[in-house]
Motif scaffolding. Structure first.
Motif, short mmCIF file in Angstrom:
data_model
loop_
_atom_site.label_atom_id
_atom_site.label_comp_id
_atom_site.label_asym_id
_atom_site.label_seq_id
_atom_site.Cartn_x
_atom_site.Cartn_y
_atom_site.Cartn_z
N ASP A 317 -29.91 12.00 -12.76
CA ASP A 317 -29.59 10.58 -12.95
C ASP A 317 -29.09 10.38 -14.38
OD1 ASP A 317 -30.07 9.44 -10.53
OD2 ASP A 317 -31.71 8.17 -11.19
N PHE A 318 -27.84 9.93 -14.50
CA PHE A 318 -27.29 9.67 -15.83
C PHE A 318 -27.63 8.27 -16.33
CE2 PHE A 318 -24.13 12.75 -13.94
CZ PHE A 318 -24.67 13.86 -14.59
N HIS A 319 -28.11 7.40 -15.44
CA HIS A 319 -28.53 6.07 -15.89
C HIS A 319 -29.99 6.06 -16.31
CE1 HIS A 319 -28.76 5.32 -11.29
NE2 HIS A 319 -29.99 5.55 -11.70
N LYS A 320 -30.50 7.23 -16.65
CA LYS A 320 -31.81 7.33 -17.29
C LYS A 320 -31.60 7.89 -18.71
CE LYS A 320 -34.74 7.43 -13.20
NZ LYS A 320 -33.78 7.19 -12.13
N TRP A 321 -31.67 9.20 -18.85
CA TRP A 321 -31.63 9.77 -20.21
C TRP A 321 -30.23 10.08 -20.74
CZ3 TRP A 321 -36.41 13.48 -20.84
CH2 TRP A 321 -37.31 12.90 -21.73
N LEU A 322 -29.20 9.74 -20.03
CA LEU A 322 -27.86 9.84 -20.62
C LEU A 322 -27.36 8.44 -20.99
CD1 LEU A 322 -25.89 12.21 -21.29
CD2 LEU A 322 -24.57 11.51 -19.30
N TYR A 323 -28.23 7.45 -20.80
CA TYR A 323 -27.98 6.09 -21.30
C TYR A 323 -26.73 5.45 -20.71
CZ TYR A 323 -31.30 8.10 -24.53
OH TYR A 323 -32.39 8.74 -25.05
N GLN A 324 -26.51 5.69 -19.41
CA GLN A 324 -25.35 5.10 -18.74
C GLN A 324 -25.71 3.77 -18.07
OE1 GLN A 324 -22.11 6.53 -19.01
NE2 GLN A 324 -23.45 7.40 -20.56
N PRO A 325 -24.75 2.84 -17.99
CA PRO A 325 -24.98 1.63 -17.20
C PRO A 325 -25.23 2.01 -15.74
CG PRO A 325 -22.99 1.42 -18.55
CD PRO A 325 -23.42 2.85 -18.63
N ILE A 326 -26.10 1.26 -15.09
CA ILE A 326 -26.38 1.48 -13.67
C ILE A 326 -25.12 1.15 -12.86
CG2 ILE A 326 -27.73 0.60 -11.72
CD1 ILE A 326 -29.97 -0.01 -13.77
N SER A 327 -24.72 1.96 -11.87
CA SER A 327 -25.43 3.16 -11.46
C SER A 327 -24.58 4.39 -11.75
CB SER A 327 -25.73 3.08 -9.97
OG SER A 327 -24.52 3.01 -9.22
N CYS A 328 -25.30 5.53 -11.93
CA CYS A 328 -24.56 6.75 -12.25
C CYS A 328 -25.49 7.96 -12.05
CB CYS A 328 -24.08 6.69 -13.70
SG CYS A 328 -22.88 7.95 -14.13
N GLY A 329 -25.30 8.65 -10.94
CA GLY A 329 -26.12 9.82 -10.65
C GLY A 329 -25.26 10.98 -10.16
N MET A 330 -25.93 12.10 -9.91
CA MET A 330 -25.20 13.29 -9.45
C MET A 330 -26.10 14.12 -8.55
SD MET A 330 -23.53 16.35 -11.74
CE MET A 330 -23.61 18.01 -11.08
N PHE A 331 -25.51 14.71 -7.53
CA PHE A 331 -26.19 15.66 -6.66
C PHE A 331 -25.48 16.99 -6.82
CE2 PHE A 331 -26.29 17.79 -2.44
CZ PHE A 331 -27.65 18.05 -2.39
N ALA A 332 -26.26 18.05 -7.10
CA ALA A 332 -25.67 19.38 -7.33
C ALA A 332 -26.26 20.38 -6.34
CB ALA A 332 -25.95 19.84 -8.76
#
Length: 502
Positions: A317-332
């Motif tokens: 989740d980049f909208h946690k510790w990468l300080y991005q505006p909601i929403s912004c995540g990734m599945f790898a």
């Protein structure tokens, strides 16, 4: 060379993005109006929340939400929403907003939102997002490399942890059915033995694991919670015992979800040990690192993620510790072949001919069709801030969390549930012999602080009792801020116990 015909003006021009100098000026004026309004709000908001009650906020919104057939000027609308909406919002960028996994957004991410919305690319097919497709692919490659996946690693941007966990559970289910029975769930539905299938996860795993497995048709009973130790981590011996018991009962354990940063405690399950076990038993390992993946940029704590490269799939989740505006995540995923289990073809969107010609349509890797160009936020943030600075922000919040735990431990009225926080969350309880209802006291403390706007902290349940929680994601939150909030908690508790009116 052809001649350019001057475009005729229409009655709708002022409501869309600019054409020509006049349109550009109109656009700039509107953006400046929004910036000026937000600047005023941020100047005036000296607390994380203004402290209004539910009823107060609803009443203030009532008149403002009335709609008319006639247009209003942006200036007038901004003036109307400034108080009821903007000032009544949670000020997540405030240093004493420390309740949830809800980060202050960095400026490059905020500015990228303007670009993303203006371009309005749809990330499903290449012809709707020509450059954006390859920006997302580059960001997927970058984070896959950080995880430690080989060149076969792949992924896709998502709305956040819940969607990513859903995809992990979906692929684990379908891969198991395909490898064990040669059964293609996409075409043939669930196999006859689906009621025997089981997923293991920590008893403190995110609720989206159970929700996903339930939505995938296996039912909530298919999720088997594994007990945790005193550090709130899944016990390897318990995992092994549980799998053996399930097999003895004729059931089919096929996947384990390892939590890398639980919501309450930030605890990390034993990744290496679970990877060894899954490899030995042929189980799918999904790592929910929605919270903990921020450590991929940390210089001091990245070793806590040892073993994450051995997972079959990972949530970030980049909208946690990468300080991005909601929403912004990734599945790898470790092996891109598994993403084919998601692929469906439509002649109007991603025909097979495109694939044969090497045209990349990202809808083939996603459970969504229309998706935002969120990868641009990540790109701008990484380029403008640099990974070293971002990593230091993560490390700073962890240091402040450790300080908070130590400070609370030194104060005799507090009990700290996780005195050595693994990430940046601290769970604790204010205890007093003067109160016969310690849970009720802690609930009142949290609510009183919130409604007075002095601090936004969270509450949670530990062994059936109400505890308080700091979730420290803001790198601008200092030790002095933590001390001030702890003192507010003590002062508020004394007010409540002394019968001081609210």
């Amino acid at each position: 060379m052809g001649t350019t015909t001057k475009r005729a003006a229409t009655a709708f021009d002022s409501f869309f993005l600019p054409y020509g100098e006049e349109g550009e000026e109109h656009f700039r004026n509107h953006v400046e109006l929004v910036v000026d309004t937000l600047a005023d709000v941020f100047q005036e908001m000296d607390q994380p929340f203004q402290g209004k009650t539910v009823q107060d906020i609803q009443q203030e919104l009532n008149g403002m939400l009335d709609l008319s057939e006639d247009p209003q000027s942006l200036h007038e609308v901004l003036r109307e929403i400034k108080g009821p909406v903007l000032k009544n919002s949670l000020h997540v960028s405030h240093e004493r907003s420390m309740a949830h996994l809800h980060c202050p957004p960095v400026l490059p991410g905020v500015l990228a939102e303007l670009i993303i919305s203006s371009l309005n690319q749809s990330m499903d097919s290449w012809d709707q997002s020509p450059a954006a497709t390859y920006v997302e692919e580059a960001m997927i490659r970058y984070w896959s490399d950080l995880i430690g996946f080989s060149e076969r690693g792949d992924g896709v941007f998502t709305s956040g942890g819940t969607q990513s966990n859903y995809m992990g559970m979906l692929l684990a289910r379908d891969e198991f059915c395909l490898s064990k029975w040669g059964h293609i769930v996409q075409k043939d539905g669930l196999p006859g033995a689906f009621k025997k299938m089981r997923v293991l996860c920590s008893e403190e795993a995110h609720f989206s694991v159970t929700k996903s497995v339930s939505q995938l048709g296996l039912g909530e009973q298919a999720v088997v919670p594994v007990p945790v130790n005193e550090d709130h981590q899944m016990e390897l011996d318990e995992v092994s015992r549980t799998v053996a018991q399930l097999e003895q009962e004729g059931l089919l354990p096929y996947a384990i979800v390892s939590t890398c940063g639980t919501t309450d405690y930030g605890s990390i399950d034993p990744l290496e040990g679970l990877a060894d076990f899954c490899e030995e038993k042929g189980l799918w390992l999904h790592v929910d690192a929605a919270y903990g993946a921020g450590l991929l940029l940390s210089e001091k704590h990245i070793d806590k993620l040892a073993g994450i490269n051995r997972a079959d799939s990972v949530t970030l989740d980049f909208h946690k510790w990468l300080y991005q505006p909601i929403s912004c995540g990734m599945f790898a995923v470790k092996d891109q072949k598994h993403l084919r289990l998601l692929s469906h073809h439509a002649d109007y969107l991603n025909p097979l001919e495109d694939e044969e010609e090497g045209i990349l349509n990202l809808v083939n890797k996603s459970v969504q069709t229309t998706r935002r160009f969120d990868a641009l936020k990540v790109l701008l943030t990484l380029k403008v801030l640099g990974t070293r600075l971002l990593g230091s922000m993560v490390d700073q919040t962890m240091e402040v969390a450790r300080f908070a735990a130590e400070e609370l431990e030194h104060r005799h009225r507090f009990f700290v549930e996780n005195p050595s926080p693994e990430l940046s969350a601290v769970v604790f309880q204010y205890q007093s012999e003067e109160s016969s209802d310690v849970s009720g006291l802690n609930r009142k403390i949290q609510q009183k602080l919130f409604h007075e706007g002095k601090a936004v902290i969270a509450k949670t349940s530990v062994r059936g009792e109400t505890y308080l929680k700091f979730t420290l994601l803001n790198p601008r939150t200092t030790e002095e801020d933590v001390l001030a909030v702890i003192e507010e908690i003590e002062h508020t508790a004394k007010q409540i116990l002394g019968g001081t009116p609210h």
